[in-house]
Structures are given as C-alpha cells and as structure tokens.
Scaffold this motif. Structure first.
Motif, short mmCIF file in Angstrom:
data_model
loop_
_atom_site.label_atom_id
_atom_site.label_comp_id
_atom_site.label_asym_id
_atom_site.label_seq_id
_atom_site.Cartn_x
_atom_site.Cartn_y
_atom_site.Cartn_z
N ARG A 122 -42.69 20.27 47.87
CA ARG A 122 -41.88 20.13 49.09
C ARG A 122 -40.41 20.17 48.72
O ARG A 122 -39.96 19.38 47.89
N LYS A 123 -39.66 21.08 49.32
CA LYS A 123 -38.23 21.19 49.07
C LYS A 123 -37.47 20.37 50.11
O LYS A 123 -37.75 20.45 51.31
N ILE A 124 -36.48 19.60 49.64
CA ILE A 124 -35.59 18.83 50.50
C ILE A 124 -34.23 19.51 50.46
O ILE A 124 -33.65 19.69 49.39
N GLY A 125 -33.74 19.90 51.65
CA GLY A 125 -32.52 20.70 51.73
C GLY A 125 -31.27 20.03 51.22
O GLY A 125 -30.62 20.51 50.30
N THR A 126 -30.89 18.91 51.80
CA THR A 126 -29.69 18.19 51.37
C THR A 126 -30.04 16.73 51.17
O THR A 126 -31.00 16.22 51.74
N GLY A 127 -29.24 16.04 50.37
CA GLY A 127 -29.48 14.62 50.11
C GLY A 127 -29.58 13.84 51.40
O GLY A 127 -28.79 14.00 52.31
N GLY A 128 -30.58 13.01 51.51
CA GLY A 128 -30.79 12.21 52.70
C GLY A 128 -31.72 12.84 53.72
O GLY A 128 -32.18 12.18 54.64
N ASP A 129 -31.96 14.17 53.59
CA ASP A 129 -32.94 14.81 54.47
C ASP A 129 -34.30 14.16 54.28
O ASP A 129 -34.67 13.76 53.18
N HIS A 130 -35.05 14.08 55.38
CA HIS A 130 -36.43 13.59 55.30
C HIS A 130 -37.40 14.75 55.37
O HIS A 130 -37.20 15.69 56.13
N GLY A 131 -38.44 14.67 54.58
CA GLY A 131 -39.52 15.63 54.62
C GLY A 131 -40.82 14.88 54.50
O GLY A 131 -40.84 13.68 54.22
N SER A 132 -41.90 15.56 54.73
CA SER A 132 -43.20 14.91 54.55
C SER A 132 -44.18 15.89 53.93
O SER A 132 -44.00 17.10 54.02
N ALA A 133 -45.19 15.33 53.32
CA ALA A 133 -46.23 16.14 52.70
C ALA A 133 -47.51 15.32 52.65
O ALA A 133 -47.47 14.10 52.54
N GLY A 134 -48.60 16.02 52.75
CA GLY A 134 -49.90 15.38 52.65
C GLY A 134 -50.82 16.21 51.77
O GLY A 134 -50.70 17.43 51.72
#
Length: 176
Positions: A122-134
């Motif tokens: 999972r790639k996170i665009g900028t610091g502090g962005d939230h992402g999720s993965a399962g």
C-alpha cells in the motif's frame, strides 16, 4: 446445534458407524468454533518502523476480541492457536505513515515465520495520509501451539512512523 445435526442425520436414515475419522471432542470443537481476535480502535500512538526488508511486529493493539479455544493476547500483539487444523487468518489496518510517497508492506507470521501467500502492498502519498489494507489466507496448523502476529515494513531510507488507527487480527479454524 450438535444434537439437531445428529438427529437430522438419524432421521434421514444415515448410518455413520465406522465413517467418523474424528473424535467426538474434535467434532464438538468444530461445531462450537475455534477463533480469536485482537484489535485497536481510534489509536493515536506512533510506532517507529525501521527501513529494510525485515518485517517489524505491529504493537498497537489495545483489546482482545471474542475468542473460543484460542488465546488472544493484545498485550503481546499475538494470538496463540491451541488446536491443530486449517485456519483462515485475516487482518485489516487503517494507518498513517510519515514521509511522502512511501510504499508499506504487511504480512502475517505464524510461529515466527513469514507466510508467503498472505501479503499486502500500500502506497501512502504524503506524510499523514491515511490508507487501509486488508489481507486473508489459509494456514494449516499441524503443531499447536503456534503464535500468529501481524508485521509491516517499508523500503524508504531511514525510520518511518506508523500510526495504526484501526486494526484487527483474526483467526478462525475452518477445518480439522
């Protein structure tokens, strides 16, 4: 439930003498369920994840969920399988990571070994962005007890902060 199943088999005229390959206790366990969960809800604690190809155990769990015949242990960030059998393992994480444009990887470990067939990227665009993965997959436990845990890594230069806001780790035996 067990009595209903056996009663229905008898009413249908089913003879299962000599056909059972499991003990009554094993059948009872399967019908009652073998499962466990650990989780965190609304976490704000940061965990430092070092760079490199090695995975780091995620340590921000805050509670044990429901369980039966497995040992959830959120304090030590693991679930212990106490019975042999085929399990479905799963985890879901909603997280923020420091830095920009970093790719995060996650996997489940069993007995300290990485499970090759259960991963996410999972790639996170900028610091502090939230992402999720399962992720989920199957695991054949043949030598219980076995500890199950969730780990993450990244390949950015230097340490990155991981904040796992919502996360769970689940095990569910699906077969003997």
């Amino acid at each position: 439930m067990k009595k209903l199943l056996i009663t229905l088999l008898l009413i249908a005229g089913t003879s299962f003498a000599g056909q059972l390959t499991h003990t009554t206790a094993e059948v009872d366990e399967q019908l009652d369920g073998v499962y466990a969960e650990i989780y965190v809800n609304s976490n704000a604690t940061v965990q430092v994840i070092p760079t490199g190809s090695g995975y780091t155990q995620v340590t921000n769990y805050s509670a044990n969920g429901d369980s039966s015949l497995c040992t959830p242990d959120y304090v030590n960030n693991k679930i212990t399988l106490t019975r042999n059998g085929e399990y479905r393992l799963s985890t879901h994480v909603s997280f923020a990571g420091s830095g920009s444009g970093n790719t995060w990887f996650g996997t489940i470990f069993a007995g300290g070994a990485e499970l090759a067939d259960i991963h996410f990227e999972r790639k996170i665009g900028t610091g502090g962005d939230h992402g999720s993965a399962g992720i989920s997959g199957f695991y054949a436990c043949t030598n219980a007890p076995v500890d199950i845990d969730f780990r993450m890594r990244h390949e950015a230069g230097g340490d990155l902060n991981l904040t796992a806001t919502y996360m769970n780790l689940n095990v569910h035996r699906i077969g003997l």
